[in-house]
Motif scaffolding. Structure first.
Motif, PDB file in Angstrom:
ATOM      1  N   MET A   1       3.894   8.408   3.754  1.00  0.00           N
ATOM      2  CA  MET A   1       3.444   7.190   3.080  1.00  0.00           C
ATOM      3  C   MET A   1       3.846   7.243   1.601  1.00  0.00           C
ATOM      4  SD  MET A   1      -0.442   5.672   2.631  1.00  0.00           S
ATOM      5  CE  MET A   1      -0.792   5.917   4.364  1.00  0.00           C
ATOM      6  N   LYS A   2       4.496   6.190   1.129  1.00  0.00           N
ATOM      7  CA  LYS A   2       4.930   6.146  -0.262  1.00  0.00           C
ATOM      8  C   LYS A   2       3.728   5.966  -1.192  1.00  0.00           C
ATOM      9  CE  LYS A   2       9.318   6.404   0.721  1.00  0.00           C
ATOM     10  NZ  LYS A   2      10.115   7.593   0.379  1.00  0.00           N
ATOM     11  N   LYS A   3       3.846   6.593  -2.383  1.00  0.00           N
ATOM     12  CA  LYS A   3       2.754   6.558  -3.339  1.00  0.00           C
ATOM     13  C   LYS A   3       3.156   5.737  -4.567  1.00  0.00           C
ATOM     14  CE  LYS A   3       1.000  11.075  -1.885  1.00  0.00           C
ATOM     15  NZ  LYS A   3       0.544  12.408  -2.339  1.00  0.00           N
ATOM     16  N   ILE A   4       2.318   4.753  -4.892  1.00  0.00           N
ATOM     17  CA  ILE A   4       2.589   3.854  -6.003  1.00  0.00           C
ATOM     18  C   ILE A   4       1.535   4.059  -7.078  1.00  0.00           C
ATOM     19  CG2 ILE A   4       3.151   1.483  -6.642  1.00  0.00           C
ATOM     20  CD1 ILE A   4       4.758   2.604  -4.230  1.00  0.00           C
ATOM     21  N   LEU A   5       1.977   4.336  -8.296  1.00  0.00           N
ATOM     22  CA  LEU A   5       1.077   4.499  -9.433  1.00  0.00           C
ATOM     23  C   LEU A   5       1.028   3.196 -10.211  1.00  0.00           C
ATOM     24  CD1 LEU A   5      -0.661   6.436 -11.208  1.00  0.00           C
ATOM     25  CD2 LEU A   5       1.424   6.895 -12.505  1.00  0.00           C
ATOM     26  N   ILE A   6      -0.183   2.662 -10.399  1.00  0.00           N
ATOM     27  CA  ILE A   6      -0.383   1.401 -11.102  1.00  0.00           C
ATOM     28  C   ILE A   6      -1.179   1.665 -12.370  1.00  0.00           C
ATOM     29  CG2 ILE A   6      -1.321  -0.954 -10.987  1.00  0.00           C
ATOM     30  CD1 ILE A   6      -0.905   0.947  -7.756  1.00  0.00           C
ATOM     31  N   THR A   7      -0.615   1.352 -13.529  1.00  0.00           N
ATOM     32  CA  THR A   7      -1.346   1.538 -14.778  1.00  0.00           C
ATOM     33  C   THR A   7      -2.198   0.302 -15.064  1.00  0.00           C
ATOM     34  OG1 THR A   7       0.293   0.553 -16.282  1.00  0.00           O
ATOM     35  CG2 THR A   7       0.625   2.852 -15.631  1.00  0.00           C
ATOM     36  N   ASN A   8      -3.250   0.506 -15.861  1.00  0.00           N
ATOM     37  CA  ASN A   8      -4.173  -0.592 -16.184  1.00  0.00           C
ATOM     38  C   ASN A   8      -4.664  -1.257 -14.904  1.00  0.00           C
ATOM     39  OD1 ASN A   8      -5.431  -1.851 -18.448  1.00  0.00           O
ATOM     40  ND2 ASN A   8      -4.241  -3.689 -18.059  1.00  0.00           N
ATOM     41  N   ALA A   9      -4.946  -0.429 -13.909  1.00  0.00           N
ATOM     42  CA  ALA A   9      -5.184  -0.921 -12.551  1.00  0.00           C
ATOM     43  C   ALA A   9      -6.539  -1.579 -12.359  1.00  0.00           C
ATOM     44  CB  ALA A   9      -5.037   0.230 -11.552  1.00  0.00           C
ATOM     45  N   GLY A  10      -7.424  -1.462 -13.348  1.00  0.00           N
ATOM     46  CA  GLY A  10      -8.738  -2.073 -13.214  1.00  0.00           C
ATOM     47  C   GLY A  10      -8.864  -3.430 -13.863  1.00  0.00           C
ATOM     48  N   ARG A  11      -7.760  -3.980 -14.334  1.00  0.00           N
ATOM     49  CA  ARG A  11      -7.736  -5.318 -14.924  1.00  0.00           C
ATOM     50  C   ARG A  11      -6.974  -6.257 -14.004  1.00  0.00           C
ATOM     51  NH1 ARG A  11      -9.528  -5.111 -20.307  1.00  0.00           N
ATOM     52  NH2 ARG A  11     -10.809  -3.231 -20.468  1.00  0.00           N
ATOM     53  N   SER A  12      -7.016  -7.546 -14.337  1.00  0.00           N
ATOM     54  CA  SER A  12      -6.538  -8.589 -13.414  1.00  0.00           C
ATOM     55  C   SER A  12      -5.131  -8.345 -12.878  1.00  0.00           C
ATOM     56  CB  SER A  12      -6.585  -9.949 -14.105  1.00  0.00           C
ATOM     57  OG  SER A  12      -7.907 -10.302 -14.421  1.00  0.00           O
ATOM     58  N   ALA A  13      -4.178  -8.057 -13.768  1.00  0.00           N
ATOM     59  CA  ALA A  13      -2.798  -7.905 -13.313  1.00  0.00           C
ATOM     60  C   ALA A  13      -2.661  -6.736 -12.346  1.00  0.00           C
ATOM     61  CB  ALA A  13      -1.870  -7.714 -14.508  1.00  0.00           C
ATOM     62  N   GLY A  14      -3.285  -5.603 -12.678  1.00  0.00           N
ATOM     63  CA  GLY A  14      -3.215  -4.442 -11.803  1.00  0.00           C
ATOM     64  C   GLY A  14      -3.956  -4.644 -10.496  1.00  0.00           C
ATOM     65  N   ILE A  15      -5.128  -5.271 -10.573  1.00  0.00           N
ATOM     66  CA  ILE A  15      -5.911  -5.535  -9.365  1.00  0.00           C
ATOM     67  C   ILE A  15      -5.138  -6.428  -8.407  1.00  0.00           C
ATOM     68  CG2 ILE A  15      -7.963  -6.738  -8.499  1.00  0.00           C
ATOM     69  CD1 ILE A  15      -9.412  -5.741 -11.044  1.00  0.00           C
ATOM     70  N   ASN A  16      -4.527  -7.477  -8.933  1.00  0.00           N
ATOM     71  CA  ASN A  16      -3.811  -8.409  -8.068  1.00  0.00           C
ATOM     72  C   ASN A  16      -2.534  -7.805  -7.494  1.00  0.00           C
ATOM     73  OD1 ASN A  16      -5.336 -10.988  -7.969  1.00  0.00           O
ATOM     74  ND2 ASN A  16      -5.165 -10.834 -10.179  1.00  0.00           N
ATOM     75  N   PHE A  17      -1.920  -6.892  -8.241  1.00  0.00           N
ATOM     76  CA  PHE A  17      -0.779  -6.156  -7.699  1.00  0.00           C
ATOM     77  C   PHE A  17      -1.230  -5.312  -6.500  1.00  0.00           C
ATOM     78  CE2 PHE A  17       2.111  -2.556  -7.460  1.00  0.00           C
ATOM     79  CZ  PHE A  17       3.360  -3.138  -7.621  1.00  0.00           C
ATOM     80  N   CYS A  18      -2.340  -4.608  -6.657  1.00  0.00           N
ATOM     81  CA  CYS A  18      -2.859  -3.773  -5.566  1.00  0.00           C
ATOM     82  C   CYS A  18      -3.275  -4.613  -4.366  1.00  0.00           C
ATOM     83  CB  CYS A  18      -4.041  -2.946  -6.062  1.00  0.00           C
ATOM     84  SG  CYS A  18      -3.600  -1.661  -7.259  1.00  0.00           S
ATOM     85  N   ARG A  19      -3.949  -5.708  -4.623  1.00  0.00           N
ATOM     86  CA  ARG A  19      -4.373  -6.581  -3.514  1.00  0.00           C
ATOM     87  C   ARG A  19      -3.163  -7.094  -2.738  1.00  0.00           C
ATOM     88  NH1 ARG A  19      -9.147 -10.161  -6.519  1.00  0.00           N
ATOM     89  NH2 ARG A  19     -10.782  -8.562  -6.355  1.00  0.00           N
ATOM     90  N   SER A  20      -2.105  -7.402  -3.464  1.00  0.00           N
ATOM     91  CA  SER A  20      -0.898  -7.902  -2.799  1.00  0.00           C
ATOM     92  C   SER A  20      -0.289  -6.814  -1.917  1.00  0.00           C
ATOM     93  CB  SER A  20       0.120  -8.368  -3.845  1.00  0.00           C
ATOM     94  OG  SER A  20      -0.388  -9.444  -4.609  1.00  0.00           O
ATOM     95  N   LEU A  21      -0.240  -5.578  -2.417  1.00  0.00           N
ATOM     96  CA  LEU A  21       0.322  -4.495  -1.602  1.00  0.00           C
ATOM     97  C   LEU A  21      -0.540  -4.206  -0.381  1.00  0.00           C
ATOM     98  CD1 LEU A  21       1.844  -1.835  -4.037  1.00  0.00           C
ATOM     99  CD2 LEU A  21       2.987  -3.608  -2.696  1.00  0.00           C
ATOM    100  N   ARG A  22      -1.839  -4.472  -0.465  1.00  0.00           N
ATOM    101  CA  ARG A  22      -2.708  -4.292   0.710  1.00  0.00           C
ATOM    102  C   ARG A  22      -2.357  -5.300   1.814  1.00  0.00           C
ATOM    103  NH1 ARG A  22      -4.366   0.759  -0.154  1.00  0.00           N
ATOM    104  NH2 ARG A  22      -6.094   0.973  -1.631  1.00  0.00           N
TER     105      ARG A  22
END
Length: 349
Positions: free
Chosen positions: A1-22
């Motif tokens: 499984m590939k691992k993606i590191l997201i910075t500033n992940a607890g703010r809107s831009a990071g959260i929405n990036f993570c939600r999209s990958l889900r």
């Protein structure tokens, strides 16, 4: 499984990036970096790490350590300015991939006045804009635009420092208060109508793009300018002329666009779209809107970053149906519907 590191992940831009990958058809391990121990709770990731501020000398060594320790494959910097610049400048030192434009273009796009100058000098219709580097310049501007001007900082997001100044004394006080001499611009006033064009690129080739029209800014009553950077409601749209203008605007500065490169437009009072900002290297907070509607930009970006085969894309230009409506508000789940459904609500009399 590939691992993606997201910075500033607890703010809107990071959260929405993570939600999209889900929502992606394959699984990723999401690793969150946050500079705030409070925001870290909001991060929707499999692992969470608190990191130093990007201005801290320990930031770069720390992010390198996390990348190596966790075996990160790709880094996505969701925060603007210092953090993005740090990662961009040192990308060759990281053992994980990034999918960023060349650093020199990031520097230009992050400077709104430099972007304006290049677009203007290449014949693209942009609002007349002046760098306010002295009291004399400010006076000259108000001699030309007696009805007022639009002030804003040349760097930053969320409408940083922006305000409609209708007289010289107010403008002087505003710039003085923000210590903005040399870092603020004054521009002619355009209409309140705005549109965003988001494009994903690979070495000069457009992979896919989407147009969205903003209906209003949320919390506009809390900002002196009415601009907060937080879209309350927006709809999908199609416009081939705007596609052409967005691509021309981007390529005027970056001949071979790469990564995510998007354009904000504001319309003149006679309906002419003016590019007012070009953003490179990061997604807007509304990326989850498009992912929910069926166009998953973060997934495609990740596939490109990993140099993997993309799913078939049959239409590069606003493939989502027009008039899909996305409504969001703090502490409320966002709603995906259509403008037709919204128009069914009538005043009860």
């Amino acid at each position: 499984m590939k691992k993606i590191l997201i910075t500033n992940a607890g703010r809107s831009a990071g959260i929405n990036f993570c939600r999209s990958l889900r929502l992606a058809p394959e699984k990723y391990e999401l690793i969150a970096l946050e500079q705030s121990k409070y925001s870290l709770f909001n991060a929707e990731a499999d692992k969470k790490f608190l990191c130093p501020e990007s201005s801290d000398p320990e930031y770069l060594p720390y992010i390198k350590y996390i990348i190596d320790q966790e075996g990160v494959d790709v880094v996505y910097p969701s925060k603007t300015n210092a953090e993005l610049w740090m990662i961009s400048a040192h990308r060759s030192e990281l053992s994980a991939k990034t999918y960023l434009p060349d650093e020199k273009y990031i520097t230009i796009f992050e400077d709104k006045f430099r972007t304006y100058e290049i677009l203007r000098d290449n014949g693209i219709c942009v609002p007349n804009t002046y760098l306010i580097d002295s009291v004399e310049t400010l006076k000259d501007v108000f001699n030309k635009y007696k009805e007022g001007v639009w002030l804003r900082a040349i760097k930053g997001c969320g409408g940083k420092g922006s305000i409609l100044a209708k007289d010289y004394n107010f403008a002087y006080s505003w710039i003085n208060y923000h210590n903005g001499w040399g870092t603020f611009t004054a521009a002619e006033i355009l209409s309140p109508n705005t549109t965003s064009w988001s494009g994903l690129w690979k070495k000069g080739e457009l992979i896919v793009s989407q147009i969205r029209k903003r209906l209003y800014w949320e919390f506009n009553y809390l900002s002196p300018s009415g601009v907060t950077g937080i879209t309350g409601a927006q709809i999908t749209a199609r416009d081939s002329d705007l596609d052409d203008l967005a691509i021309r605007s981007i390529k005027t500065i970056m001949p071979e666009p790469h990564g995510i490169v998007s354009v904000d437009f504001t319309y003149s009072f006679d309906g002419i779209p003016n590019p007012t900002e070009i953003q490179a290297s990061r997604f807007f907070t509304s990326t989850y809107f498009m992912a929910k509607a069926g166009l998953n930009f973060p997934y495609l970006w990740t596939k490109l970053a990993l140099d993997e085969e993309l799913p078939m894309i049959t239409n590069k230009y606003s493939p989502l149906e027009p008039n899909l409506l996305w409504i969001k508000y703090v502490d409320c789940p966002p709603v995906l519907t259509t403008i037709e459904e919204a128009n069914k609500f009538k005043l009860y009399c």
